[in-house]
Design an enzyme around this catalytic site. Structure first.
Site, PDB file in Angstrom:
ATOM      1  N   GLY A   1     -16.660 -28.857 -25.501  1.00 52.39           N
ATOM      2  CA  GLY A   1     -17.954 -29.133 -26.110  1.00 52.39           C
ATOM      3  C   GLY A   1     -18.178 -30.625 -26.328  1.00 52.39           C
TER       4      GLY A   1
ATOM      5  N   HIS B   1     -18.618 -21.759 -29.914  1.00 47.73           N
ATOM      6  CA  HIS B   1     -17.561 -21.334 -28.979  1.00 47.73           C
ATOM      7  C   HIS B   1     -18.106 -20.312 -27.986  1.00 47.73           C
ATOM      8  CE1 HIS B   1     -14.968 -22.470 -32.552  1.00 47.73           C
ATOM      9  NE2 HIS B   1     -14.396 -23.147 -31.586  1.00 47.73           N
TER      10      HIS B   1
ATOM     11  N   LEU C   1     -13.850 -18.490 -34.365  1.00 47.65           N
ATOM     12  CA  LEU C   1     -14.897 -18.700 -33.362  1.00 47.65           C
ATOM     13  C   LEU C   1     -16.289 -18.500 -33.944  1.00 47.65           C
ATOM     14  CD1 LEU C   1     -13.162 -16.810 -30.420  1.00 47.65           C
ATOM     15  CD2 LEU C   1     -13.022 -19.239 -31.016  1.00 47.65           C
TER      16      LEU C   1
ATOM     17  N   MET D   1      -9.244 -23.405 -31.208  1.00 51.55           N
ATOM     18  CA  MET D   1      -8.298 -23.186 -32.312  1.00 51.55           C
ATOM     19  C   MET D   1      -8.745 -21.971 -33.125  1.00 51.55           C
ATOM     20  SD  MET D   1      -6.732 -26.780 -33.472  1.00 51.55           S
ATOM     21  CE  MET D   1      -8.007 -27.293 -34.575  1.00 51.55           C
TER      22      MET D   1
ATOM     23  N   VAL E   1     -23.954 -26.979 -29.982  1.00 48.48           N
ATOM     24  CA  VAL E   1     -24.821 -25.932 -30.542  1.00 48.48           C
ATOM     25  C   VAL E   1     -25.054 -26.263 -32.012  1.00 48.48           C
ATOM     26  CG1 VAL E   1     -25.082 -23.458 -30.983  1.00 48.48           C
ATOM     27  CG2 VAL E   1     -23.909 -24.245 -28.923  1.00 48.48           C
TER      28      VAL E   1
ATOM     29  N   LYS F   1     -19.665 -31.747 -28.771  1.00 44.82           N
ATOM     30  CA  LYS F   1     -19.531 -31.983 -30.214  1.00 44.82           C
ATOM     31  C   LYS F   1     -18.324 -32.892 -30.476  1.00 44.82           C
ATOM     32  CE  LYS F   1     -19.202 -30.821 -34.740  1.00 44.82           C
ATOM     33  NZ  LYS F   1     -17.809 -31.091 -34.991  1.00 44.82           N
TER      34      LYS F   1
HETATM   35  O1  PAF Z   1     -11.337 -28.729 -29.845  1.00 47.62           O
HETATM   36  C1  PAF Z   1     -10.420 -27.986 -30.243  1.00 47.62           C
HETATM   37  O2  PAF Z   1     -10.639 -26.905 -30.763  1.00 47.62           O
HETATM   38  C2  PAF Z   1      -8.974 -28.438 -30.067  1.00 47.62           C
HETATM   39  O3  PAF Z   1      -8.849 -29.821 -30.238  1.00 47.62           O
HETATM   40  C3  PAF Z   1      -8.356 -27.992 -28.746  1.00 47.62           C
HETATM   41  C4  PAF Z   1      -9.036 -28.605 -27.552  1.00 47.62           C
HETATM   42  C5  PAF Z   1      -8.412 -26.473 -28.637  1.00 47.62           C
HETATM   43  C6  PAF Z   1      -6.876 -28.405 -28.692  1.00 47.62           C
HETATM   44  O4  PAF Z   1      -6.140 -27.840 -29.725  1.00 47.62           O
END
Ligand code: PAF
Length: 283
Positions: free
Chosen positions: A144, A33, A29, A26, A173, A146
């Site tokens: 992840g 990520h 970052l 989303m 992380v 997490k």
């Molecule tokens: O983990 C995330 O950032 C979100 O839930 C995802 C997997 C990108 C779906 O929107």
């Protein structure tokens, strides 16, 4: 790196690629990520990352509007990791019509823990991930640990809907003081940021007690309660602090506790205005 927002352009760009490694995000970052991108690069080529803040997975009182959107910085970071395509659809690209078909996980997995406190969350996640998988058509996708429950739900989704995608689990992380990296950490004020690593400390304490003390189920429930109370006494608002089986996220039985069934502790609690989640596998 190509930045693409339309699904048809994405398909043109990826035509002929048969080992795409995909990382859905989303945005906003951070190093967590980036580690997913590096893991993706080890499992496939090229790497495609999506950046899309998915309205469907936010509840009415959650932070959809104020969720940090940092597209330019995100693009620069992905470029440095040699990501091939950043797929950043607008809502109009991804949801040209209201999304009235949904992918709903089963209640045993999607209605518990996060699902209990964030109704509709996993339906929103499963729907958008299914849609993103259909757009990108990856061979592998990285999630992840997490978001442990999310990872389990995506694994089950892919298996149940026969999607030919290998799901890779990436380790969490952490900052040096143990706090799991998350886009929401930026909401923490200075005082809360100093307190936040306590959640991970408590997960470790409980893990050590389970490993050394071999509690039965009643004793485990007591230990969980002590952890939640400890958080509350320090000003947190705990939602849950629970030990579950790694395989299906159900409560362990007395038998599971004595036969070394792999377990995981999952916790969620609010600190100030920020809701943090974390987990620790008990090996
Ligand atoms: O983990 C995330 O950032 C979100 O839930 C995802 C997997 C990108 C779906 O929107």
């Amino acid at each position: 790196m190509r930045q693409i927002s339309s699904i048809s352009e994405l398909r043109d760009q990826l035509r002929g690629q048969n080992r795409v490694a995909f990382v859905p995000t989303m945005g906003n970052l951070h190093e967590g990520h980036m580690s997913l991108m590096r893991i993706a690069a080890k499992h496939g080529d090229p790497v495609v990352a999506s950046v899309f803040v998915n309205r469907l997975q936010f509840g009415p009182n959650e932070d959809f509007d104020k969720y940090p959107r940092t597209m330019q910085e995100d693009a620069e970071k992905l470029e440095k990791e040699q990501v091939y395509v950043m797929f950043a659809p607008t809502e109009r690209d991804l949801y040209p019509e209201p999304q009235d078909y949904r992918v709903k996980p089963p209640d045993d997995l999607g209605g518990t823990l996060e699902g209990e406190f964030r109704p509709g969350f996993f339906e929103g996640v499963s729907t958008v991930v299914t849609k993103l998988f259909n757009c990108v058509q990856p061979k592998v996708a990285v999630f992840g640990k997490k978001d442990y429950q999310q990872l389990m739900i995506i694994r089950r989704l892919v298996a149940q809907l026969a999607m030919p995608i290998e799901i890779i689990a990436a380790p969490t992380v952490r900052a040096e003081d143990g706090l799991a990296l998350s886009s929401r950490n930026r909401y923490l004020n200075e005082q809360d940021r100093a307190e936040a690593p306590f959640l991970y400390q408590l997960l470790n304490d409980l893990s050590n007690r389970v490993k050394s003390g071999r509690p039965n189920l009643d004793q485990l429930v007591q230990l969980e309660r002590i952890c939640a109370d400890t958080l509350a006494n320090r000003g947190w608002k705990p939602d849950y602090f629970e030990v579950r089986r790694q395989a299906d996220l159900q409560r362990p039985t007395d038998e599971n506790l004595s036969d070394q069934t792999p377990l995981v502790i999952l916790a969620a609690a609010k600190l100030g205005q920020t809701r943090l989640i974390d987990n620790l596998e008990i090996d």
